[in-house]
Write a protein that holds these residues in place. Structure first.
Motif, mmCIF file in Angstrom:
data_model
loop_
_atom_site.group_PDB
_atom_site.id
_atom_site.type_symbol
_atom_site.label_atom_id
_atom_site.label_comp_id
_atom_site.label_asym_id
_atom_site.label_seq_id
_atom_site.Cartn_x
_atom_site.Cartn_y
_atom_site.Cartn_z
ATOM 1 N N LEU A 16 -2.605 9.975 1.688
ATOM 2 C CA LEU A 16 -2.623 8.347 2.589
ATOM 3 C C LEU A 16 -1.324 7.584 1.753
ATOM 4 C CD1 LEU A 16 -6.213 7.209 3.100
ATOM 5 C CD2 LEU A 16 -4.653 8.128 4.861
ATOM 6 N N ILE A 17 -1.462 7.525 0.778
ATOM 7 C CA ILE A 17 -0.536 6.480 0.011
ATOM 8 C C ILE A 17 0.918 7.064 0.207
ATOM 9 C CG2 ILE A 17 0.612 5.851 -2.498
ATOM 10 C CD1 ILE A 17 -2.642 6.185 -3.273
ATOM 11 N N GLU A 18 1.265 8.341 0.150
ATOM 12 C CA GLU A 18 2.358 8.757 0.458
ATOM 13 C C GLU A 18 2.969 8.821 1.736
ATOM 14 O OE1 GLU A 18 2.039 12.778 -0.996
ATOM 15 O OE2 GLU A 18 2.846 12.393 -3.043
ATOM 16 N N LYS A 19 1.852 8.500 2.927
ATOM 17 C CA LYS A 19 2.213 8.071 4.335
ATOM 18 C C LYS A 19 2.360 6.726 4.528
ATOM 19 C CE LYS A 19 0.137 12.460 6.009
ATOM 20 N NZ LYS A 19 1.078 12.982 6.400
ATOM 21 N N GLY A 20 2.236 5.831 3.430
ATOM 22 C CA GLY A 20 2.474 4.406 3.537
ATOM 23 C C GLY A 20 1.143 3.364 3.827
ATOM 24 N N VAL A 21 -0.067 4.074 3.790
ATOM 25 C CA VAL A 21 -0.948 3.444 3.728
ATOM 26 C C VAL A 21 -1.385 2.401 2.521
ATOM 27 C CG1 VAL A 21 -3.468 3.192 3.701
ATOM 28 C CG2 VAL A 21 -2.424 4.685 5.152
ATOM 29 N N PRO A 22 -1.246 1.135 2.327
ATOM 30 C CA PRO A 22 -1.221 0.399 1.333
ATOM 31 C C PRO A 22 -2.509 0.319 0.583
ATOM 32 C CG PRO A 22 -1.381 -1.112 3.346
ATOM 33 C CD PRO A 22 -1.283 0.339 3.869
ATOM 34 N N VAL A 23 -2.606 0.893 -0.670
ATOM 35 C CA VAL A 23 -3.660 1.281 -1.469
ATOM 36 C C VAL A 23 -3.507 0.329 -2.653
ATOM 37 C CG1 VAL A 23 -5.430 2.563 -2.324
ATOM 38 C CG2 VAL A 23 -4.584 3.122 -0.423
ATOM 39 N N GLU A 24 -4.267 -0.646 -3.240
ATOM 40 C CA GLU A 24 -3.975 -1.056 -4.391
ATOM 41 C C GLU A 24 -4.777 -0.689 -5.378
ATOM 42 O OE1 GLU A 24 -4.454 -5.408 -3.986
ATOM 43 O OE2 GLU A 24 -2.996 -5.416 -2.283
ATOM 44 N N THR A 25 -6.170 -0.388 -5.225
ATOM 45 C CA THR A 25 -7.070 -0.078 -6.399
ATOM 46 C C THR A 25 -8.109 1.041 -5.475
ATOM 47 O OG1 THR A 25 -7.230 -2.096 -7.313
ATOM 48 C CG2 THR A 25 -8.958 -0.615 -7.587
ATOM 49 N N ILE A 26 -8.275 2.395 -6.288
ATOM 50 C CA ILE A 26 -9.105 3.306 -5.957
ATOM 51 C C ILE A 26 -10.285 3.424 -7.086
ATOM 52 C CG2 ILE A 26 -9.314 5.654 -5.862
ATOM 53 C CD1 ILE A 26 -6.365 5.935 -5.111
ATOM 54 N N ASN A 27 -11.496 3.205 -6.615
ATOM 55 C CA ASN A 27 -12.816 3.354 -7.556
ATOM 56 C C ASN A 27 -12.932 4.829 -7.545
ATOM 57 O OD1 ASN A 27 -15.276 3.110 -8.795
ATOM 58 N ND2 ASN A 27 -16.090 2.179 -6.982
ATOM 59 N N LYS A 82 -0.168 11.126 -10.266
ATOM 60 C CA LYS A 82 0.711 10.590 -9.134
ATOM 61 C C LYS A 82 0.368 9.368 -8.747
ATOM 62 C CE LYS A 82 2.307 15.491 -8.323
ATOM 63 N NZ LYS A 82 2.068 16.725 -7.503
ATOM 64 N N ILE A 83 -1.012 9.258 -8.322
ATOM 65 C CA ILE A 83 -1.584 8.029 -7.711
ATOM 66 C C ILE A 83 -1.061 6.848 -8.741
ATOM 67 C CG2 ILE A 83 -3.662 6.879 -7.194
ATOM 68 C CD1 ILE A 83 -4.501 9.420 -6.238
ATOM 69 N N ALA A 84 -1.224 7.021 -10.087
ATOM 70 C CA ALA A 84 -1.001 6.059 -11.068
ATOM 71 C C ALA A 84 0.651 5.392 -11.018
ATOM 72 C CB ALA A 84 -1.463 6.202 -12.372
ATOM 73 N N GLU A 85 1.153 6.571 -11.052
ATOM 74 C CA GLU A 85 2.880 6.353 -10.817
ATOM 75 C C GLU A 85 3.299 5.552 -9.781
ATOM 76 O OE1 GLU A 85 4.540 10.384 -11.065
ATOM 77 O OE2 GLU A 85 3.470 10.763 -13.365
ATOM 78 N N LYS A 86 2.534 5.518 -8.694
ATOM 79 C CA LYS A 86 2.897 4.677 -7.578
ATOM 80 C C LYS A 86 2.447 3.242 -7.490
ATOM 81 C CE LYS A 86 3.355 8.753 -4.453
ATOM 82 N NZ LYS A 86 4.755 8.471 -4.325
ATOM 83 N N GLY A 87 1.798 3.008 -9.037
ATOM 84 C CA GLY A 87 1.408 1.589 -8.947
ATOM 85 C C GLY A 87 -0.102 1.348 -8.515
ATOM 86 N N VAL A 88 -0.915 2.331 -8.082
ATOM 87 C CA VAL A 88 -2.143 2.098 -7.819
ATOM 88 C C VAL A 88 -3.159 2.030 -9.039
ATOM 89 C CG1 VAL A 88 -4.029 3.034 -6.347
ATOM 90 C CG2 VAL A 88 -1.690 3.336 -5.342
ATOM 91 N N LYS A 89 -4.038 1.063 -9.023
ATOM 92 C CA LYS A 89 -4.803 0.781 -10.064
ATOM 93 C C LYS A 89 -5.854 1.556 -9.977
ATOM 94 C CE LYS A 89 -7.768 -2.447 -12.484
ATOM 95 N NZ LYS A 89 -8.111 -4.083 -12.496
#
Length: 163
Positions: A92-103, A132-139
């Motif tokens: 989803l993130i790679e497709k452009g969905v803006p995700v800031e934090t994942i629990n 990879k998720i963390a490298e994209k700046g997602v907490k």
């Protein structure tokens, strides 16, 4: 866009998510993102039964979920996204969905997994995906229920890797 929560939980919708998280965050719609579940009518029926009254449910494959989110289909709703594992969320993130934090909630133990916390168990592919998720700046946080303290998941993951 009103994504109010993103959670990894192997059980998808169950007591903690349906009652505690839905109430705490005033969820308007659960969006389960899972290619397999989206094609399984029995699993979808079970998820519908577990969804609390007044909360809508969508169970979609990754591509369709991303399209709907990016097209603004859920903009007027308080959207809570749930996946069993981290891979669909990375997509989803790679497709452009803006995700800031994942629990990171619950990832069940199997013969192939290793334990990170009492309720979070991973395989190597999960670890790669989390990195990879963390490298994209997602907490990434670990928190089972809203009343628990939120912990930095990547720190827990690194400790688990050094066991």
């Amino acid at each position: 866009m009103t994504i109010i929560g993103v959670r990894i939980d192997g059980r998808l919708i169950h007591g903690q998510v349906a009652n505690l998280w839905a109430n705490k965050l005033n969820v308007g719609r659960f969006l389960v993102v899972d290619d397999e579940v989206a094609g399984n009518q029995i699993e979808k029926s079970g998820l519908k039964l577990a969804t609390p009254a007044g909360v809508r449910l969508s169970v979609l494959p990754v591509d369709k979920a991303a399209d709907h989110i990016l097209a603004g289909k859920y903009d007027a709703q308080r959207l809570f996204i749930i996946a069993r594992r981290p891979q669909p969320l990375l997509q989803l993130i790679e497709k452009g969905v803006p995700v800031e934090t994942i629990n990171v909630g619950n990832m069940s133990q199997t013969d192939e997994t290793r334990s990170i916390t009492r309720s979070i168990n991973v395989v190597d592919d999960d670890v790669d995906t989390f990195n990879k998720i963390a490298e994209k700046g997602v907490k990434l946080t670990a928190q089972m229920v809203p009343s628990d303290d939120s912990q930095d998941f990547m720190s827990l993951l690194k400790k688990g890797e050094n066991k």
